[in-house]
Design an enzyme around this catalytic site. Structure first.
Site, PDB file in Angstrom:
ATOM      1  N   CYS A  11      24.793  46.306  41.305  1.00 30.44           N
ATOM      2  CA  CYS A  11      25.234  47.432  40.362  1.00 30.44           C
ATOM      3  C   CYS A  11      25.417  48.615  41.111  1.00 30.44           C
ATOM      4  O   CYS A  11      24.647  48.903  42.026  1.00 30.44           O
ATOM      5  CB  CYS A  11      23.902  47.608  39.189  1.00 30.44           C
ATOM      6  N   GLY A  55      36.141  39.982  40.961  1.00 25.29           N
ATOM      7  CA  GLY A  55      36.832  41.185  41.237  1.00 25.29           C
ATOM      8  C   GLY A  55      38.280  41.147  41.174  1.00 25.29           C
ATOM      9  O   GLY A  55      39.054  40.603  41.803  1.00 25.29           O
ATOM     10  N   GLU A  56      38.799  42.016  40.333  1.00 23.33           N
ATOM     11  CA  GLU A  56      40.517  42.048  40.354  1.00 23.33           C
ATOM     12  C   GLU A  56      40.976  40.888  39.763  1.00 23.33           C
ATOM     13  O   GLU A  56      41.953  40.416  40.083  1.00 23.33           O
ATOM     14  CB  GLU A  56      41.046  42.679  41.414  1.00 23.33           C
TER      15      GLU A  56
END
Length: 310
Positions: A102, A204-205
């Site tokens: 986080c 991610g992405e």
């Protein structure tokens, strides 16, 4: 191949898990993180974040579509993380996920999330304590970023996760300072994966099938975790695993209507207007109709007006 639905604080709650697992062929969901400080939390806290636990003895801590749900914990004290993990398993969670990724300033300031990546020993001690506190067959997973300020400890952090006894590791392919800005450094996931022997999930992405294929090739990972991409294409799990078409707009609109009924009759109704607009911003990337709808509702401030527009 598994496609996991990522935890997204304030977004992917149990209502969203319910909707997306009905259409997306996801293999696992991870809850929004539950903050652990210096006490064992009461049952009601775990039930609030993971209502799937309420009937876990009957339905196995799954969404209505049958997708397993794993509770995620975030904290810095091994003993309290361990005690809460044991309780979560007793309540019926399909496993424990530990949040070391986080990027929130508030969370990091209180020594939680990605700031723990500054010292691999932090990860080791927390995971080790949790593994010792739960039954030996319990899946304990961890989610990390590539680092806090840089990637110098990426491999060492991955090795600490494995050495502590974690069963699998999810890597978000950016550092805390990189936040959510593209690109995602999938090749760094490969570096960590090649240095350890437990399964690694790439994150991610990943917005579409093309991204998924490229991520798997570069990272060397079989399994993927998707977050914002699942809001952009609701059936993204199915698209990735089966190379299906993106679901048509009429079906997306039906999901938005179902979401509206969920949110406007639940305990989070005051957030509905902002959240539906946020979702439409993601949908605009693939659906022109979402762009039109967003323009129609962007100034509306009541659920009734938005429901009428839908």
């Amino acid at each position: 191949m598994r496609v996991v639905l990522a935890p997204m604080e304030g977004v992917l709650d149990y209502r969203m898990r319910d909707l997306l697992t009905q259409v997306g062929s996801y293999d696992l969901c991870v809850t929004e993180f539950i903050r652990v400080v210096d006490q064992v939390l009461p049952d009601r806290v775990f039930h609030r974040y993971c209502p799937e636990l309420i009937d876990a003895d009957v339905y196995g801590s799954c969404t209505k579509a049958g997708t397993p749900v794993r509770v995620q914990l975030l904290g810095q004290y091994p003993e309290y993380m361990a005690e809460n993990a044991a309780k979560v398993i007793e309540l019926g969670s399909s496993g424990i996920d530990l949040n070391f990724g986080c990027p929130s300033k508030t969370v990091n300031k209180s020594r939680g999330g990605s700031i723990l990546l500054k010292n691999p020993e932090n990860l080791y001690q927390i995971i080790k304590a949790v593994k010792e506190a739960v039954p030996s067959d319990t899946i304990v997973s961890a989610k990390i970023r590539l680092g806090y300020e840089d990637k110098t400890l990426a491999i060492e952090n991955g090795q600490a996760v494995e050495a502590a006894g974690a069963n699998e590791l999810t890597i978000h392919a950016r550092t805390k300072l990189e936040g959510y800005k593209p690109p995602a450094h999938w090749h760094w996931i490969a570096k960590v994966k090649n240095a350890i022997n437990i399964p690694v999930i790439a994150n991610g992405e990943i917005w579409n099938l093309e991204d998924a294929i490229k991520c798997r090739e570069i990272s060397g990972c079989t399994d993927l975790m998707v977050g914002r991409g699942a809001l952009t294409i609701p059936n993204l799990g199915q698209v990735i695993k089966q190379e299906s078409d993106n679901m048509p707009w009429l079906e997306v609109r039906a999901i938005l209507s179902a979401y509206t009924e969920f949110e406007t009759h639940g305990d989070k109704s005051k957030y509905y207007c902002n959240r539906i607009k946020q979702w439409l911003k993601y949908l605009k990337n693939h659906y022109q109709e979402a762009d039109v709808l967003f323009d129609e509702i962007r100034r509306l401030k009541t659920a009734e007006g938005i429901r009428a527009a839908l």
